[in-house]
Write a protein that holds these residues in place. Sequence first.
Motif, PDB file in Angstrom:
ATOM      1  N   ALA B 131       0.698  -1.131  -0.135  1.00 24.27           N
ATOM      2  CA  ALA B 131      -0.139  -0.096  -0.020  1.00 24.27           C
ATOM      3  C   ALA B 131       1.003   1.029  -0.181  1.00 24.27           C
ATOM      4  CB  ALA B 131      -1.085  -0.015   1.204  1.00 24.27           C
ATOM      5  N   TYR B 132       1.908   1.110   0.885  1.00 18.83           N
ATOM      6  CA  TYR B 132       2.860   2.500   0.837  1.00 18.83           C
ATOM      7  C   TYR B 132       3.491   2.565  -0.683  1.00 18.83           C
ATOM      8  CZ  TYR B 132       3.386   3.324   5.889  1.00 18.83           C
ATOM      9  OH  TYR B 132       3.190   3.893   7.009  1.00 18.83           O
ATOM     10  N   ARG B 133       3.768   1.437  -1.215  1.00 14.83           N
ATOM     11  CA  ARG B 133       4.512   1.491  -2.578  1.00 14.83           C
ATOM     12  C   ARG B 133       3.543   2.169  -3.343  1.00 14.83           C
ATOM     13  NH1 ARG B 133       4.830  -3.456  -6.072  1.00 14.83           N
ATOM     14  NH2 ARG B 133       2.643  -2.609  -6.095  1.00 14.83           N
ATOM     15  N   ASN B 134       2.220   1.472  -3.565  1.00 12.65           N
ATOM     16  CA  ASN B 134       1.340   2.155  -4.625  1.00 12.65           C
ATOM     17  C   ASN B 134       1.176   3.677  -4.325  1.00 12.65           C
ATOM     18  OD1 ASN B 134       1.186  -0.577  -5.361  1.00 12.65           O
ATOM     19  ND2 ASN B 134      -0.819  -0.854  -4.134  1.00 12.65           N
ATOM     20  N   ALA B 135       0.821   3.906  -3.106  1.00 13.45           N
ATOM     21  CA  ALA B 135       0.657   5.537  -2.686  1.00 13.45           C
ATOM     22  C   ALA B 135       1.865   6.355  -3.031  1.00 13.45           C
ATOM     23  CB  ALA B 135       0.231   5.542  -1.185  1.00 13.45           C
ATOM     24  N   ALA B 136       2.983   5.854  -2.975  1.00 19.86           N
ATOM     25  CA  ALA B 136       4.245   6.761  -3.317  1.00 19.86           C
ATOM     26  C   ALA B 136       4.375   6.843  -4.737  1.00 19.86           C
ATOM     27  CB  ALA B 136       5.467   5.767  -2.676  1.00 19.86           C
ATOM     28  N   GLU B 137       4.006   5.750  -5.255  1.00 20.02           N
ATOM     29  CA  GLU B 137       4.052   5.784  -7.070  1.00 20.02           C
ATOM     30  C   GLU B 137       2.973   6.847  -7.217  1.00 20.02           C
ATOM     31  OE1 GLU B 137       5.746   1.387  -7.745  1.00 20.02           O
ATOM     32  OE2 GLU B 137       3.694   1.765  -8.299  1.00 20.02           O
ATOM     33  N   ALA B 138       1.835   6.671  -6.971  1.00 21.77           N
ATOM     34  CA  ALA B 138       0.566   7.745  -7.227  1.00 21.77           C
ATOM     35  C   ALA B 138       1.110   9.083  -6.962  1.00 21.77           C
ATOM     36  CB  ALA B 138      -0.639   7.338  -6.440  1.00 21.77           C
ATOM     37  N   MET B 139       1.817   9.421  -5.735  1.00 25.12           N
ATOM     38  CA  MET B 139       2.057  10.917  -5.516  1.00 25.12           C
ATOM     39  C   MET B 139       3.104  11.245  -6.305  1.00 25.12           C
ATOM     40  SD  MET B 139      -0.285  11.009  -3.322  1.00 25.12           S
ATOM     41  CE  MET B 139       0.001  12.899  -3.107  1.00 25.12           C
ATOM     42  N   GLY B 140       4.173  10.318  -6.768  1.00 26.19           N
ATOM     43  CA  GLY B 140       5.160  10.663  -7.666  1.00 26.19           C
ATOM     44  C   GLY B 140       4.606  11.151  -8.860  1.00 26.19           C
ATOM     45  N   ILE B 141       3.711  10.355  -9.501  1.00 26.08           N
ATOM     46  CA  ILE B 141       3.204  10.874 -10.856  1.00 26.08           C
ATOM     47  C   ILE B 141       2.316  12.106 -10.652  1.00 26.08           C
ATOM     48  CG2 ILE B 141       1.577  10.111 -12.457  1.00 26.08           C
ATOM     49  CD1 ILE B 141       4.351   8.846 -12.800  1.00 26.08           C
ATOM     50  N   LEU B 142       1.670  12.127  -9.731  1.00 25.98           N
ATOM     51  CA  LEU B 142       0.742  13.157  -9.347  1.00 25.98           C
ATOM     52  C   LEU B 142       1.703  14.616  -9.360  1.00 25.98           C
ATOM     53  CD1 LEU B 142      -2.218  13.983  -8.315  1.00 25.98           C
ATOM     54  CD2 LEU B 142      -0.959  14.504  -6.048  1.00 25.98           C
ATOM     55  N   VAL B 143       2.589  14.649  -8.807  1.00 27.96           N
ATOM     56  CA  VAL B 143       3.475  15.876  -8.748  1.00 27.96           C
ATOM     57  C   VAL B 143       4.325  15.775 -10.044  1.00 27.96           C
ATOM     58  CG1 VAL B 143       4.968  17.078  -7.412  1.00 27.96           C
ATOM     59  CG2 VAL B 143       3.295  15.977  -6.093  1.00 27.96           C
ATOM     60  N   GLY B 144       4.829  14.904 -10.211  1.00 25.44           N
ATOM     61  CA  GLY B 144       5.887  14.883 -11.384  1.00 25.44           C
ATOM     62  C   GLY B 144       5.346  15.168 -12.824  1.00 25.44           C
ATOM     63  N   SER B 145       4.112  15.074 -12.935  1.00 31.39           N
ATOM     64  CA  SER B 145       3.294  15.342 -14.264  1.00 31.39           C
ATOM     65  C   SER B 145       2.601  16.768 -14.107  1.00 31.39           C
ATOM     66  CB  SER B 145       2.310  14.362 -14.494  1.00 31.39           C
ATOM     67  OG  SER B 145       1.359  14.079 -13.302  1.00 31.39           O
ATOM     68  N   ASP B 146       2.807  17.572 -12.950  1.00 30.98           N
ATOM     69  CA  ASP B 146       2.284  18.866 -12.866  1.00 30.98           C
ATOM     70  C   ASP B 146       3.196  19.838 -12.705  1.00 30.98           C
ATOM     71  OD1 ASP B 146       0.965  21.166 -12.309  1.00 30.98           O
ATOM     72  OD2 ASP B 146      -0.383  20.069 -10.791  1.00 30.98           O
ATOM     73  N   ALA B 147       3.515  20.684 -13.550  1.00 29.35           N
ATOM     74  CA  ALA B 147       4.645  21.659 -13.620  1.00 29.35           C
ATOM     75  C   ALA B 147       4.453  22.482 -12.389  1.00 29.35           C
ATOM     76  CB  ALA B 147       4.852  22.196 -14.879  1.00 29.35           C
ATOM     77  N   MET B 148       3.175  22.936 -12.309  1.00 29.30           N
ATOM     78  CA  MET B 148       3.113  23.778 -11.108  1.00 29.30           C
ATOM     79  C   MET B 148       3.225  23.352  -9.790  1.00 29.30           C
ATOM     80  SD  MET B 148       1.757  26.814 -12.295  1.00 29.30           S
ATOM     81  CE  MET B 148       0.465  27.630 -11.213  1.00 29.30           C
ATOM     82  N   ALA B 149       3.109  21.856  -9.608  1.00 31.79           N
ATOM     83  CA  ALA B 149       3.169  21.339  -8.212  1.00 31.79           C
ATOM     84  C   ALA B 149       4.598  21.175  -8.168  1.00 31.79           C
ATOM     85  CB  ALA B 149       2.457  19.927  -8.484  1.00 31.79           C
ATOM     86  N   TYR B 150       5.530  20.641  -9.162  1.00 29.82           N
ATOM     87  CA  TYR B 150       6.922  20.504  -8.727  1.00 29.82           C
ATOM     88  C   TYR B 150       7.834  21.717  -8.436  1.00 29.82           C
ATOM     89  CZ  TYR B 150       7.771  19.747 -13.619  1.00 29.82           C
ATOM     90  OH  TYR B 150       8.080  20.071 -14.952  1.00 29.82           O
ATOM     91  N   LYS B 151       7.138  22.674  -9.311  1.00 31.68           N
ATOM     92  CA  LYS B 151       7.919  23.870  -9.304  1.00 31.68           C
ATOM     93  C   LYS B 151       8.232  24.522  -7.897  1.00 31.68           C
ATOM     94  CE  LYS B 151       8.150  25.118 -14.189  1.00 31.68           C
ATOM     95  NZ  LYS B 151       7.614  25.963 -15.147  1.00 31.68           N
ATOM     96  N   LYS B 152       7.080  24.324  -7.242  1.00 29.78           N
ATOM     97  CA  LYS B 152       6.798  24.841  -5.688  1.00 29.78           C
ATOM     98  C   LYS B 152       8.023  24.350  -4.786  1.00 29.78           C
ATOM     99  CE  LYS B 152       2.491  23.813  -5.156  1.00 29.78           C
ATOM    100  NZ  LYS B 152       0.780  23.744  -4.561  1.00 29.78           N
ATOM    101  N   LEU B 153       8.495  23.095  -5.351  1.00 30.79           N
ATOM    102  CA  LEU B 153       9.428  22.156  -4.574  1.00 30.79           C
ATOM    103  C   LEU B 153      10.536  22.320  -4.718  1.00 30.79           C
ATOM    104  CD1 LEU B 153       7.453  18.936  -4.564  1.00 30.79           C
ATOM    105  CD2 LEU B 153       7.249  20.580  -2.904  1.00 30.79           C
ATOM    106  N   ILE B 154      10.950  23.303  -5.800  1.00 27.88           N
ATOM    107  CA  ILE B 154      12.547  23.766  -6.289  1.00 27.88           C
ATOM    108  C   ILE B 154      12.837  24.888  -4.999  1.00 27.88           C
ATOM    109  CG2 ILE B 154      13.752  24.608  -7.894  1.00 27.88           C
ATOM    110  CD1 ILE B 154      12.043  23.188  -9.988  1.00 27.88           C
ATOM    111  N   PRO B 155      13.772  24.781  -4.424  1.00 25.57           N
ATOM    112  CA  PRO B 155      14.326  25.953  -3.643  1.00 25.57           C
ATOM    113  C   PRO B 155      14.648  27.304  -4.550  1.00 25.57           C
ATOM    114  CG  PRO B 155      16.128  24.286  -3.804  1.00 25.57           C
ATOM    115  CD  PRO B 155      14.798  23.807  -4.296  1.00 25.57           C
ATOM    116  N   THR B 156      14.265  28.312  -3.819  1.00 24.01           N
ATOM    117  CA  THR B 156      14.385  29.614  -4.456  1.00 24.01           C
ATOM    118  C   THR B 156      15.909  29.879  -4.933  1.00 24.01           C
ATOM    119  OG1 THR B 156      12.745  30.264  -3.427  1.00 24.01           O
ATOM    120  CG2 THR B 156      13.833  32.028  -4.823  1.00 24.01           C
ATOM    121  N   GLY B 157      16.176  30.035  -6.329  1.00 22.49           N
ATOM    122  CA  GLY B 157      17.409  30.201  -6.554  1.00 22.49           C
ATOM    123  C   GLY B 157      18.507  29.002  -6.657  1.00 22.49           C
ATOM    124  N   GLN B 158      18.002  27.942  -6.460  1.00 22.27           N
ATOM    125  CA  GLN B 158      18.813  26.753  -6.391  1.00 22.27           C
ATOM    126  C   GLN B 158      18.372  25.714  -7.193  1.00 22.27           C
ATOM    127  OE1 GLN B 158      18.962  26.735  -2.140  1.00 22.27           O
ATOM    128  NE2 GLN B 158      20.982  26.527  -2.262  1.00 22.27           N
TER     129      GLN B 158
END
Lengths: 456, 571
Positions: B131-158
Amino acid sequence: MERRLFLKGTGGVIFGLPILESLFWARKAQAATTPPPYAIFLYQPMGPEKDTWWPSTTGKLTKDTLAGRGVEPLADYLDKLLIIKGLGHGNEEHFNAGDHGEGVAMTLSAARVDFGGGGETNAKSLGPSIDSVIAKALGGSPLNLGAPDGGGISISWSAAKVENAPEYDPLKAYKTLFPNGESKGTAPLVDDKAALRKGVNDLVRQQMKDLLANPQLSKNDKDRLELHMSNIRDLENTLLGDHIMPDADRNAIQAFKGDAWNSSSRATTPKMLADIIAIAAASGQKRVMTLQLGSYMLDTEYDISGVPHGGNWHEGVSHANDKTKLQQFDLLNQRNFAYLLKALSQYKFEDNGKTLLDYGLSTFIISLGFGAGHWRYDLPHIIAGSANGVIAQGQYLDLVPAGQQRNQKFVPTNRLFSSIGKAVGAAGTENFNAGTAPRDATVRLDQKGIIDQMFV
Amino acid sequence: MRLKRVLLLALFVFIASCDGRPLYRRNGWGSATTETGDVKPNSYDKSGTEVIGPDGKPIVATGKTAISLVARSAASSVPRLSHQQWENTVKDLLQLPALPGQSKNFPDDPRGSLFGNNGALLSVSANQWTAYRNAAEAMGILVGSDAMAYKKLIPTGQNDIISIVKTFLKKAYRHPPTDDEVAQMVALYTSGTKLTGLSNATGAGFAAMITAALQSPNFIYRIELGTTSDSKYAFLNTYEIASRLSYAVWNTMPDATLFALADNEELAKADVFKTQALRLMKDPRGAALLKNIHLQGYAVNQFEAVKQDAKIYPETAGFDTGTLRNEAELFVNDVIVTQGKGITELFTAPYAFVSSKTAAAYEVSAVSAEPKKIDLDPTRRAGLMSQVAFLSNYSKTGGLTAIIKRGHYVAETILCGTFEGAPPSVDNDTQSTFKTNRERINALTGSGSCAGCHTTKINPPGFAMESFGPGGKWRTTESSGAALDVSGSFLLGTDTVKFDGPVELMKEITATSELHQCYVKKLIEALYGRYADVGDSNLIEVLGMASKLGMAPRDLFLYILSDPMMKLQAK
């Protein structure tokens, strides 16, 4: 001739595939010619109606010896059964003062129980349960399921004090086994995420290894982390391509929307869980499974169809020895057991007429001999299936010699589990949890060895 | 390294309450602290804890508690996230707008833990791993396929890969990752496109990294092993302290403030820690914790409406579980959060939240469908146990009140008594020959080996509650017409508690040390995510006394959070 496994759907369609091509039977590249054995354990809480549960006479089982008895619902499987009387808890601390937490914690471990300074609700087995040990020996992990009105203590323990909580929700259990649904292809399911999973698992294993090397970890924490480590699997869905559950059963499970903890679903969920156990065995997802039919402190009453009404079982039925209601509950549970045996039987082999039921052992256990008296002896045990001809069938066996005091001369369940472990070829089950000396030192019940009478 | 000695008598610890006044003072824990304020372990077992109670007077421990406690070191130093913690943490880590909802597919956790957060009971079974694995994969695809979502996780200027990975892993693991951990993850990140099938390299990198990080033991477990230790305790580092505090109060990962205070090790200082504890408590999530601990600790969230024949018990006609539970929860929230009162009021306050569905049971004039706070007859009603949610839950279909269960609630849930299994029965439950339920229960459990627990501890408080029928309506006779006897007594330790009726019962038991110590024991279990144990004896004793004197629950929380054990892990 090449043996083929057939899996039958409700529409009468029979699917077949070469056994040697399946990753199930040929798991780990072993060229199996017969399915490897599996082990299933079912648990009913709080004691049977002791005067009417057992077959009327020992020896060969017949329709007549089962007629009117608590085990009558199994009549269609007479020649597949071994009913054993005379088994008991050799390690019970509380003796007649305690079942409940203690009884359930040792149901499959036969080990001494620790209460952590608390009461029965804190009971923890001090040894692993047989399902965990067999699963580990066979290279996997058990599937632990439970029917509603459950809660509290599990029958399954991966190590001392490390509990395997059962899953109660049929839909969750199904999705965990088949996250992408069952495969209907002809080839074993290919995992399109294999590369990512392998990469992730390599990283996670290394971190787990580093963490496990930390000397500050307690034994309990180490056990928990090792359990986690052992559950990391690179290749999942190593299934038969054509495994398939009858559509009606799958549809019912997929439509399940109830509260799995709510006893209102008690009438239907045991059957759904039995279907999941059968498909888990048929598909090779699991080799060891448990089904806990009720909590350790059952307090819901049911009618004969399994519909709950009222909540006074412990006091009003079990302790009060309400024979009518106990008989009803016995029959209800045996019907559910019979349903599982039917589900296993629908997976058939073409060339020898055998079914999946024949290749494993399905053991039904009640952890008290008599609820009102809290008997730790004469615990009802039924084994269905023979692990492909290893275990005797069609018999009702009493292990306590005539004339002996039954509460003192019973056979500890350790020996039953050693026997089951041997029958399914699981290493490390010899003298199962027989390390602790029995409390009743004057009796010295022998926990070591197997039960010879069980074998063909 | 600088070391600062602090004299025993100079070790005054102040916690400011909302209005800034000193709340309590304590000393006696130890003779020395390090420069960072960590209490040295050898001093921990010393008695002599001093608390300034709400009356302004010091409270001194005697070293004796009235309730039983388990042995020390039953706790886990690698507690697994509970399902709720997983949800909250993933939401915060990935900056999602709502809880991910993945845990609905997780197997249910074992129920041995009162608050669902006892790490020693939470493991990763085969089903949980999948269940953890399935959830982790789902969250990875959810964020990784959404530029708005993953850009929030990039530290400013780095935006270099190493910085991205380091920043993300520090949050995911709740501590800075090691160089090896970064290198491994960078390798996975840079293979993201190949592994995930996503075309954008950054998105694919995030997808692979999130999938892996959410399966890492550093994420799944709250690692509290410490970096230094002695023979008895490991000393938590500041990241572990931040994590423990954050999960205790907010049930999620530390926020930016806590991370910053972990980075500069300021969090190890007692005053800084306490300021943070207060900040977390004052947040709405702190208030939610206050309420939820009481709902869970006293099983309010499990109360159910037991169906009765409305022709015989018309006051139950409008009952349903949602209504009853909601009214009880409103009461708990009002007492604990709104009024800031303690456990005594919870079990004695003569008011309830009443709606048109429950008005008949309370015999008050019909009010609206929305529950309203109504004062009740103080000679009949006293607190939670005199409210319909409790009384209906502990009744049986068919009109019998569940005397044993009502009494057991007092004996075990309120007073923390332990009972080692029910004894074998005497087969004499012939209800029809008894005029009252009390007589029936006496016959069933009053003799033989049952009597040991039932007659002295369990049944008597249940007899007092016989003043309330199965629908919670006040009564003086049973349906048979027989007069009720609601008087009795039971043993608590070496004392005898005597009462006549439910109001007296509640007055008597809220005056006992056992009730208040049991309460503190529950708070410790909730905040520490482990069973309260013998090492907590002094804390339980003094805070039990403080509770008895009326210390507000939030102040008790702050005291517990400020205990030296918050920074230690017993071996």
